[in-house]
Each structure stands twice: as C-alpha cells, then as structure tokens.
Motif scaffolding. Structure first.
Motif, PDB file in Angstrom:
ATOM      1  N   ARG A  47       0.778  27.160  -5.802  1.00 36.05           N
ATOM      2  CA  ARG A  47       2.115  27.634  -5.274  1.00 36.05           C
ATOM      3  C   ARG A  47       1.706  27.976  -3.635  1.00 36.05           C
ATOM      4  NH1 ARG A  47       4.857  29.240  -9.971  1.00 36.05           N
ATOM      5  NH2 ARG A  47       5.901  30.464  -8.591  1.00 36.05           N
ATOM      6  N   CYS A  53       8.569  36.143  -2.816  1.00 38.96           N
ATOM      7  CA  CYS A  53       9.830  36.455  -3.404  1.00 38.96           C
ATOM      8  C   CYS A  53       9.659  37.866  -4.011  1.00 38.96           C
ATOM      9  CB  CYS A  53      10.231  35.508  -4.496  1.00 38.96           C
ATOM     10  SG  CYS A  53      11.920  35.882  -5.196  1.00 38.96           S
ATOM     11  N   PHE A  64      13.198  33.357 -12.480  1.00 40.70           N
ATOM     12  CA  PHE A  64      12.838  32.460 -11.358  1.00 40.70           C
ATOM     13  C   PHE A  64      11.860  31.300 -11.886  1.00 40.70           C
ATOM     14  CE2 PHE A  64      14.175  36.257  -8.980  1.00 40.70           C
ATOM     15  CZ  PHE A  64      14.822  35.495  -7.959  1.00 40.70           C
ATOM     16  N   GLU A  65      10.960  31.721 -12.657  1.00 42.33           N
ATOM     17  CA  GLU A  65      10.131  30.618 -13.325  1.00 42.33           C
ATOM     18  C   GLU A  65      10.838  29.576 -14.170  1.00 42.33           C
ATOM     19  OE1 GLU A  65       6.660  29.805 -12.491  1.00 42.33           O
ATOM     20  OE2 GLU A  65       7.592  31.166 -10.665  1.00 42.33           O
ATOM     21  N   LYS A  66      11.936  30.299 -14.703  1.00 40.29           N
ATOM     22  CA  LYS A  66      12.689  29.541 -15.756  1.00 40.29           C
ATOM     23  C   LYS A  66      13.404  28.323 -14.867  1.00 40.29           C
ATOM     24  CE  LYS A  66      14.619  31.554 -19.182  1.00 40.29           C
ATOM     25  NZ  LYS A  66      15.628  32.242 -20.203  1.00 40.29           N
ATOM     26  N   SER A  67      13.774  28.649 -13.631  1.00 43.38           N
ATOM     27  CA  SER A  67      14.684  27.581 -12.938  1.00 43.38           C
ATOM     28  C   SER A  67      13.727  26.411 -12.427  1.00 43.38           C
ATOM     29  CB  SER A  67      15.210  28.207 -11.602  1.00 43.38           C
ATOM     30  OG  SER A  67      14.436  28.494 -10.829  1.00 43.38           O
ATOM     31  N   SER A  68      12.426  26.815 -12.478  1.00 43.50           N
ATOM     32  CA  SER A  68      11.410  25.560 -12.150  1.00 43.50           C
ATOM     33  C   SER A  68      11.662  25.026 -10.640  1.00 43.50           C
ATOM     34  CB  SER A  68      11.368  24.581 -12.965  1.00 43.50           C
ATOM     35  OG  SER A  68      11.169  24.788 -14.377  1.00 43.50           O
ATOM     36  N   THR A  69      12.359  25.713 -10.077  1.00 44.59           N
ATOM     37  CA  THR A  69      12.756  25.424  -8.468  1.00 44.59           C
ATOM     38  C   THR A  69      11.860  26.256  -7.526  1.00 44.59           C
ATOM     39  OG1 THR A  69      14.434  26.880  -8.340  1.00 44.59           O
ATOM     40  CG2 THR A  69      15.036  24.720  -9.041  1.00 44.59           C
ATOM     41  N   TYR A  70      11.485  27.443  -7.914  1.00 38.67           N
ATOM     42  CA  TYR A  70      10.802  28.286  -6.766  1.00 38.67           C
ATOM     43  C   TYR A  70       9.224  28.040  -7.103  1.00 38.67           C
ATOM     44  CZ  TYR A  70       8.730  32.349  -4.233  1.00 38.67           C
ATOM     45  OH  TYR A  70       8.176  33.030  -3.431  1.00 38.67           O
ATOM     46  N   LYS A  71       8.592  27.741  -6.036  1.00 39.28           N
ATOM     47  CA  LYS A  71       7.014  27.408  -6.006  1.00 39.28           C
ATOM     48  C   LYS A  71       6.168  28.246  -5.170  1.00 39.28           C
ATOM     49  CE  LYS A  71       7.822  24.100  -9.132  1.00 39.28           C
ATOM     50  NZ  LYS A  71       7.686  24.532 -10.473  1.00 39.28           N
TER      51      LYS A  71
END
Length: 173
Positions: A47, A53, A64-71
C-alpha cells in the motif's frame, strides 16, 4: 430469521458473536477492525503510505476496496461532526490523524465523508486542520450525479454538486 433457527445453531451463533467481540479490536494506526494490533491494510507493505483516505466508519472502506483502484491507507473517524447529537471534534478520531500527518510521510489526504450537512462540516474541519501545512495536498471525493443515473431522478442538490465539481474536457474558453 434467528427465531426460526434450531436452538443449537442459535447457541453457536451467539457464541461466535461473543468470541468475535473478544478477539476483534481497533487497528492501532487507522482505527479499522482487526484481529491483531494492525489491520490487514495497515500491515500490507504494497500500500502507498503517503496517501490517507479519511472515512467516517470502517464499513466505508469496503466501498473503496471494492473498486480496486485506491491503493493508499485509510483513517476511520468513527463518525462525523454533529453538534445536535453531541459529537464534536474530541469524539472523533482526529488527534491520531494529526499525529499521522506530523510524522511527515503523508503527501495527500483524501476526505471521503458524506455529502450531508454533517459530512460537509467534518470535511471543512479536517481541511482547516491541515490548511497551513504546505506539504500536504488535500482533496475531497467528488459528488454529484451517480454513474448510470437518469437525470430526471437526480435531486437538485446532486445537480448543484455535479456542476460545482465538474471536470473540464476541453481547454477552449
């Protein structure tokens, strides 16, 4: 549903909930639920440590995790400012957010509180907390018209926010 379960299943369910209450605590860094001192996100070496965030509740992380875009990393406030309900800055997890930023390793804070009055007030409070820190970029998640929505069913406040947060797609005046 629970009343329809066989008594043995109901007893096992109650035991599991009791055990969960004993084994689950808050992550010492972000405030997420964890079975150890660190949650799975804070202990993930992949990460981005420089982005936080800020969300109201631990359940918000799943979105947010479901979108797989935020790391990046997260910070759970434990609610939002609500003077009518007796929730002020001292009742939220803001001091530990300030401490995380003091370490100097944070370059951006994404404020992801709700679009209601209390969420907006909380976002403004956080913005004011870090306004003078020139090393941190503050951002707010966008609000407005949901993807796939039909305009006739969108509220006037959503239209207002969508216009306010619009993205220009051409450089022409």
């Amino acid at each position: 549903y629970l009343l329809g379960l066989p008594s043995n299943s109901l007893k096992n369910f109650a035991r599991d909930i009791f055990e969960m209450g004993k084994s689950v605590s808050r992550c010492s860094i972000c405030g997420n639920y964890s079975e150890g001192s660190l949650c799975s996100i804070c202990s993930d070496k992949e990460r981005d440590n420089s982005i936080i965030c800020v969300v109201e509740h631990a359940k918000d992380i799943a979105l947010f995790e479901k979108s797989s875009t935020y790391k990046g990393r997260y910070h759970i406030l434990g609610g939002k400012l609500s003077p009518l309900e007796g929730v002020g800055p001292d009742e939220l997890n803001l001091k530990s957010l300030a401490k995380r930023v003091q370490d100097g390793k944070i370059s951006e804070i994404i404020i992801a509180t709700g679009a209601d009055l209390e969420g907006e007030a909380t976002a403004e409070y956080i913005k004011d907390m870090f306004r003078s820190n020139q090393n941190i970029k503050l951002s707010r998640i966008g609000f407005g018209i949901p993807y796939g929505a039909t305009l006739e069913f969108v509220s006037s406040k959503s239209i207002e926010k969508a216009l306010e947060k619009r993205i220009f797609i051409s450089k022409k005046p």
